[in-house]
Design a protein around this motif. Structure first.
Motif: not given
Ligand SMILES: NC(=O)c1ccc[n+]([C@@H]2O[C@H](COP(=O)([O-])OP(=O)(O)OC[C@H]3O[C@@H](n4cnc5c(N)ncnc54)[C@H](OP(=O)(O)O)[C@@H]3O)[C@@H](O)[C@H]2O)c1
Length: 268
Positions: A234-235, A254, A268
């Motif tokens: 997701d990240r 998320t 990031e």
């Protein structure tokens, strides 16, 4: 790997590895961790370290449910709840690899993702009650719990198995922990209601808490390297923003898959 113990075999300083440390050895939010060699495997060569970090917990849990616990066979029907989640997104892919027909529950925005991962049947849990539209399943993997688990029992065929990773625990979990026998009794009391419901429907219920396993991670690495499985991320947050990453997960922000904390400052 920065240091290797004198009794360790098969690993060298400089090896790129991945792992989920065993229980009571947690501490992954750190630059360094001492870890048992039995928990470690070479990371999948085709994945970056950040991608590999997203794998062990969920891939081991999926393997231990689908292979160890349920021995899923080609042609069986498997329902994976929360298909867009970290665990669900991995379990869908593994169940497809094992030859199952896979149904999943997901929110409206997650449908494309779970279909891309291989789901054959998608039930939008915000609009439809899965227990009204699914039946005859061999296995349900429940990571939602509560009423979702109770309803899951009703979509199983006779003799089918529901495995929950969120509880309630059963005596098998006490045994896995090596806890005294009275703990098994307590855990059986905690799961008495759902076990009773399962029994009256002619199906089975088991709780599963995944375990560290370097050997299974080697098998899984081959599946990632051959493209049978892929991590869903997701990240990614840099290490100095770990608290933000935790808050992001805790607040349920998320959208799909795992959140990774990276040692790369610019990640990031
Ligand atoms: N015991 C174990 O070994 C073990 C191992 C792994 C995980 N777990 C547990 O399993 C749970 C799930 O973990 P995770 O990492 O997959 O979580 P996650 O990545 O946070 O996934 C949550 C997902 O749940 C979906 N969801 C929310 N409500 C739902 C509902 N009513 N029906 C179907 N889907 C729903 C959301 O889907 P949408 O985005 O599509 O709305 C979201 O993608 C956590 O409690 C975790 O602690 C246990």
């Amino acid at each position: 790997m920065t240091r290797v113990g004198s009794a360790v075999r098969g690993f060298e300083v400089g090896d790129e590895v991945y792992a989920r440390p065993r229980d009571l050895r947690i501490g992954g939010f750190a630059e360094f961790i001492a870890i048992d060699q039995g928990d470690v495997a070479p990371k999948p060569a085709s994945l970056t370290l950040q991608e590999a970090a997203a794998v062990p917990l969920v891939a081991l849990a999926a393997w231990q449910v689908l292979v160890d616990r349920a021995a899923v066979k080609p042609g069986q029907k498997v329902l994976i709840h929360a298909g867009a989640g970290g665990l669900g997104s991995t379990a869908i892919q593994l169940a497809k690899h094992l030859g199952a027909t896979v149904a999943t529950t997901a929110g409206t925005d997650s449908e494309k993702l779970v279909r891309d991962l291989g789901a054959d049947v998608v039930v939008d849990y915000t609009r439809e009650d899965f227990s009204k539209v699914l039946s005859g399943y061999d296995l349900v993997l429940d990571s939602v719990g509560g009423a979702n688990l109770e309803k899951s029992l009703t979509v199983l065929k006779p003799g089918g198995l529901a495995v929950s990773v969120v509880g309630p625990p059963d005596a098998g979990f006490a045994e896995q922990l090596g806890a005294p026998s009275f703990m098994g009794l307590i855990m059986n009391i905690l799961s008495r209601k759902v076990r009773k419901q399962a029994k009256s429907l002619g199906v089975r219920y088991r709780f599963l808490f995944m375990q560290a396993n370097g050997s299974q991670l080697r098998t899984l690495a081959a599946l990632y390297d051959s493209g049978k499985l892929r991590p869903v991320i997701d990240r990614t947050f840099p290490f100095d923003r770990t608290l933000e990453a935790m808050a992001y997960v805790e607040q349920g922000r998320t959208k799909a898959g795992k959140v990774v904390v990276s040692m790369e400052p610019d990640s990031e």
